[in-house]
Scaffold this motif. Structure first.
Motif, PDB file in Angstrom:
ATOM      1  N   VAL A  74     -31.895  14.230 -17.339  1.00  0.00           N
ATOM      2  CA  VAL A  74     -32.178  15.623 -16.966  1.00  0.00           C
ATOM      3  C   VAL A  74     -32.430  16.464 -18.214  1.00  0.00           C
ATOM      4  O   VAL A  74     -33.421  17.203 -18.298  1.00  0.00           O
ATOM      5  CB  VAL A  74     -31.016  16.199 -16.133  1.00  0.00           C
ATOM      6  N   GLU A 126     -33.620  17.831  -6.707  1.00  0.00           N
ATOM      7  CA  GLU A 126     -33.470  16.482  -6.173  1.00  0.00           C
ATOM      8  C   GLU A 126     -34.321  16.444  -4.895  1.00  0.00           C
ATOM      9  O   GLU A 126     -34.148  17.304  -4.025  1.00  0.00           O
ATOM     10  CB  GLU A 126     -32.017  16.221  -5.788  1.00  0.00           C
ATOM     11  N   VAL A 162     -32.309  10.423  -9.752  1.00  0.00           N
ATOM     12  CA  VAL A 162     -31.217   9.586 -10.251  1.00  0.00           C
ATOM     13  C   VAL A 162     -30.562   8.834  -9.074  1.00  0.00           C
ATOM     14  O   VAL A 162     -30.141   7.684  -9.228  1.00  0.00           O
ATOM     15  CB  VAL A 162     -30.209  10.443 -11.044  1.00  0.00           C
ATOM     16  N   ILE A 163     -30.518   9.458  -7.917  1.00  0.00           N
ATOM     17  CA  ILE A 163     -29.996   8.758  -6.733  1.00  0.00           C
ATOM     18  C   ILE A 163     -31.118   8.140  -5.909  1.00  0.00           C
ATOM     19  O   ILE A 163     -31.018   7.002  -5.447  1.00  0.00           O
ATOM     20  CB  ILE A 163     -29.164   9.729  -5.864  1.00  0.00           C
ATOM     21  N   TYR A 219     -27.430  19.032  -7.999  1.00  0.00           N
ATOM     22  CA  TYR A 219     -26.615  18.334  -8.996  1.00  0.00           C
ATOM     23  C   TYR A 219     -27.545  17.637  -9.974  1.00  0.00           C
ATOM     24  O   TYR A 219     -28.350  16.794  -9.578  1.00  0.00           O
ATOM     25  CB  TYR A 219     -25.685  17.301  -8.341  1.00  0.00           C
ATOM     26  N   HIS A 220     -27.441  18.025 -11.233  1.00  0.00           N
ATOM     27  CA  HIS A 220     -28.295  17.422 -12.250  1.00  0.00           C
ATOM     28  C   HIS A 220     -27.451  16.948 -13.425  1.00  0.00           C
ATOM     29  O   HIS A 220     -27.826  17.118 -14.586  1.00  0.00           O
ATOM     30  CB  HIS A 220     -29.364  18.421 -12.690  1.00  0.00           C
ATOM     31  N   GLY A 221     -26.297  16.373 -13.119  1.00  0.00           N
ATOM     32  CA  GLY A 221     -25.437  15.879 -14.176  1.00  0.00           C
ATOM     33  C   GLY A 221     -24.590  16.987 -14.756  1.00  0.00           C
ATOM     34  O   GLY A 221     -24.545  18.111 -14.229  1.00  0.00           O
ATOM     35  N   LYS A 278     -28.777   5.276 -12.935  1.00  0.00           N
ATOM     36  CA  LYS A 278     -28.069   4.508 -11.899  1.00  0.00           C
ATOM     37  C   LYS A 278     -28.710   3.157 -11.540  1.00  0.00           C
ATOM     38  O   LYS A 278     -28.461   2.161 -12.190  1.00  0.00           O
ATOM     39  CB  LYS A 278     -27.926   5.383 -10.652  1.00  0.00           C
ATOM     40  N   SER A 336     -25.439  14.540  -4.363  1.00  0.00           N
ATOM     41  CA  SER A 336     -24.031  14.766  -4.691  1.00  0.00           C
ATOM     42  C   SER A 336     -23.420  15.957  -3.968  1.00  0.00           C
ATOM     43  O   SER A 336     -22.214  16.013  -3.774  1.00  0.00           O
ATOM     44  CB  SER A 336     -23.875  14.953  -6.199  1.00  0.00           C
ATOM     45  N   ASP A 366     -35.572  15.042  -9.680  1.00  0.00           N
ATOM     46  CA  ASP A 366     -34.411  14.306 -10.183  1.00  0.00           C
ATOM     47  C   ASP A 366     -34.124  13.182  -9.196  1.00  0.00           C
ATOM     48  O   ASP A 366     -33.557  13.398  -8.124  1.00  0.00           O
ATOM     49  CB  ASP A 366     -33.223  15.259 -10.334  1.00  0.00           C
ATOM     50  N   SER A 375     -28.134   7.896 -19.291  1.00  0.00           N
ATOM     51  CA  SER A 375     -27.437   8.363 -18.093  1.00  0.00           C
ATOM     52  C   SER A 375     -28.351   9.319 -17.348  1.00  0.00           C
ATOM     53  O   SER A 375     -29.381   9.769 -17.891  1.00  0.00           O
ATOM     54  CB  SER A 375     -26.155   9.111 -18.470  1.00  0.00           C
ATOM     55  N   GLY A 376     -27.929   9.663 -16.143  1.00  0.00           N
ATOM     56  CA  GLY A 376     -28.682  10.646 -15.386  1.00  0.00           C
ATOM     57  C   GLY A 376     -28.645  12.003 -16.070  1.00  0.00           C
ATOM     58  O   GLY A 376     -29.654  12.719 -16.134  1.00  0.00           O
TER      59      GLY A 376
HETATM   60  C1  LIG Z   1     -29.439  13.743  -8.969  1.00  0.00           C
HETATM   61  C2  LIG Z   1     -28.528  13.414 -10.103  1.00  0.00           C
HETATM   62  N1  LIG Z   1     -28.855  13.771 -11.347  1.00  0.00           N
HETATM   63  C3  LIG Z   1     -28.091  13.485 -12.401  1.00  0.00           C
HETATM   64  C4  LIG Z   1     -26.900  12.802 -12.235  1.00  0.00           C
HETATM   65  C5  LIG Z   1     -26.035  12.516 -13.424  1.00  0.00           C
HETATM   66  O1  LIG Z   1     -26.009  11.175 -13.713  1.00  0.00           O
HETATM   67  P1  LIG Z   1     -24.904  10.596 -14.740  1.00  0.00           P
HETATM   68  O2  LIG Z   1     -23.588  10.696 -14.047  1.00  0.00           O
HETATM   69  O3  LIG Z   1     -25.376   9.184 -14.979  1.00  0.00           O
HETATM   70  O4  LIG Z   1     -24.981  11.416 -15.972  1.00  0.00           O
HETATM   71  C6  LIG Z   1     -26.517  12.392 -10.956  1.00  0.00           C
HETATM   72  C7  LIG Z   1     -25.250  11.663 -10.739  1.00  0.00           C
HETATM   73  O5  LIG Z   1     -24.792  11.494  -9.641  1.00  0.00           O
HETATM   74  C8  LIG Z   1     -27.337  12.722  -9.859  1.00  0.00           C
HETATM   75  O6  LIG Z   1     -26.997  12.392  -8.619  1.00  0.00           O
END
Ligand SMILES: Cc1ncc(COP(=O)(O)O)c(C=O)c1O
Length: 442
Positions: free
Chosen positions: A119, A222, A257-258, A148-150, A284, A227, A255, A114-115
């Motif tokens: 992280v 990010e 993830v997006i 936002y880092h999860g 993602k 988010s 980060d 997962s994101g």
């Molecule tokens: C930049 C960022 N990092 C981490 C995450 C966390 O990812 P996850 O929900 O897969 O744990 C997200 C989720 O939106 C995110 O946008």
């Protein structure tokens, strides 16, 4: 025994839904029962245009044959293999494919699920990297307000979303935050990167002066904050952060993830902005959201620092039961193939201007106070209702859903991030529905 689940289950009470107003939802549930291409289907049989790629993850759209077939085939061939001290081919193939599409310095891949786990993994690699090189004083981590880092403890500690932090105790110690980059007075209605705000990166010098650079392990941001409501990096901001990190021997973590996997029209935001971090977190879009999987990309310099000591010794005491899971790896390989064969990153880049024009055509509608965009991502900020923050945007979300469009809201910001397979007619449909809802919004 297989059985057909009723389209709307009779009992909704057991499932404690994540990031959801459970009581409100369960009074009036919104259920998707299938999805294909750009559309979901609701339990009442209505089509809903996916304006958010699920949760910023289904970049290739839904029900993509290469991905669904790869998953089925892999499940019957090798369902699971131990992730520690054993291997299977697909994880290695996927790691190589990721290395090949990543910017040049990134040569190694650590798999997560997962994101949030990406992280945690990146933060731990950063700390351990300094330690194995004999710089064990570097223990401080720097995040950013509104980041936002999860949702795991490392992620919420460096993150800067107040509600995600304030219920959960004292979090990690030794964490500091850069200021966020939202400057609505100067930058409202900017198309792409805003002009003002590069100077905000210089706050890192203040933090270095306060703690001593030799005590700081890493800065995590990010590259485009998603988010919190889509905040583009001001021009020159990421370059400045990179410069200051390099000057003080601090690792820079993006980060992604997006932003990874085509969201901005390039494979990664690092390519898009021409700024190279030391670690990149992803999830993602790696598997099109179909199977949980994340990955941390590391430079050779970071990876190789661990490859000392006796060969039979484990180099990094970290990993997950499902790191590089065979089915997730197969889904990842098929996802990357789909992106390539369908030219989806190119489609995102080609449609970015059309998307931008459609989005900014909503300027002037009631309550709209800012619009921001880049690649196939967009945000519309609404003025909050006095005494009822978030309600206005949530009403827009509910009305869009009724009219056949899925949007996402955070606070009073509407965020849009459709699958990269979208076409012009679907962009028109999306802004047509959203514009209609905004016109009538109380
Ligand atoms: C930049 C960022 N990092 C981490 C995450 C966390 O990812 P996850 O929900 O897969 O744990 C997200 C989720 O939106 C995110 O946008």
């Amino acid at each position: 025994m297989a059985y057909d689940t009723p389209k709307v289950p009779n009992d909704l009470s057991a499932f404690w839904m994540p990031f959801t107003s459970n009581r409100q939802f369960k009074k009036n549930p919104r259920m998707f029962v299938s999805a294909d291409g750009m559309y979901y289907k609701t339990s009442e049989g209505r089509d809903v245009l996916d304006g958010t790629a699920g949760l910023w993850c289904c970049n290739a759209g839904h029900n993509r044959p290469l991905i669904t077939e790869a998953i089925a085939k892999q499940a019957s061939e090798l369902d699971y293999a131990p992730a520690f001290q054993m291997g299977h081919p697909k994880a290695f193939e996927l790691a190589s494919a990721l290395r090949d599409m990543a910017p040049e310095p990134f040569e190694h891949v650590f798999f997560t699920n997962s994101g949030s786990e990406s992280v945690e993994t990146a933060l731990k690699i950063a700390l351990a990297y300094h330690r194995v090189r004999g710089e064990g004083t570097r223990t401080r981590l720097i995040g950013r307000e509104r980041g936002y880092h999860g949702v795991n403890f490392g992620g919420i500690s460096v993150g800067g979303i107040v509600n995600n932090r304030k219920f959960f105790g004292s979090l990690l110690t030794g964490v500091d935050h850069l200021p966020h980059t939202h400057l609505p007075d100067e930058n409202a209605y900017t198309r792409g990167q805003p002009e003002h705000g590069a100077y905000l990166a210089e706050d890192l010098e203040r933090i270095v002066a306060l703690h001593g650079g030799e005590n700081i392990a890493a800065v995590i941001v990010e590259p485009m904050a998603g988010s919190t409501g889509v905040l583009m990096p001001p021009k020159g901001y990421l370059q400045k952060l990179r410069e200051i990190c390099t000057k003080h021997g601090i690792l820079l973590i993006f980060d992604e993830v997006i932003t990874g996997f085509g969201r901005l029209g390039s494979s990664f935001a690092a390519d898009h902005f021409g700024v190279m971090p030391d670690l990149i977190t992803t999830a993602k879009g790696l598997t099109n959201g179909v199977i949980p999987m994340g990955a941390v990309l590391a430079t050779a310099e970071i990876h190789d620092a661990f490859m000392n000591g006796p060969e039979e010794a484990i180099e990094l005491f970290h990993g997950y039961t499902y790191s590089g899971n065979p089915i997730a790896s197969a889904a990842g390989l098929a996802t990357l193939q789909t992106y390539r064969e369908d030219g989806l990153f190119e489609n995102a880049a080609a449609l970015a201007d059309y998307w931008e024009d459609g989005l900014h055509s909503l300027k002037g509608l009631p309550h709209v106070i800012d619009i921001r965009n880049m690649g196939l991502i967009g945000a519309i900020e609404l003025s909050p209702i006095d005494g009822a923050p978030t309600k206005r945007a949530f009403d827009a979300f509910l009305q869009c859903y009724e009219k056949g469009l899925l949007i996402r809201t955070t606070g009073d910001i509407i965020a849009l991030s459709p699958p990269l397979m979208i076409n012009k007619a679907q962009i028109d449909e999306l802004f047509g529905i959203l514009g209609g809802v905004l016109k009538g919004l109380k």
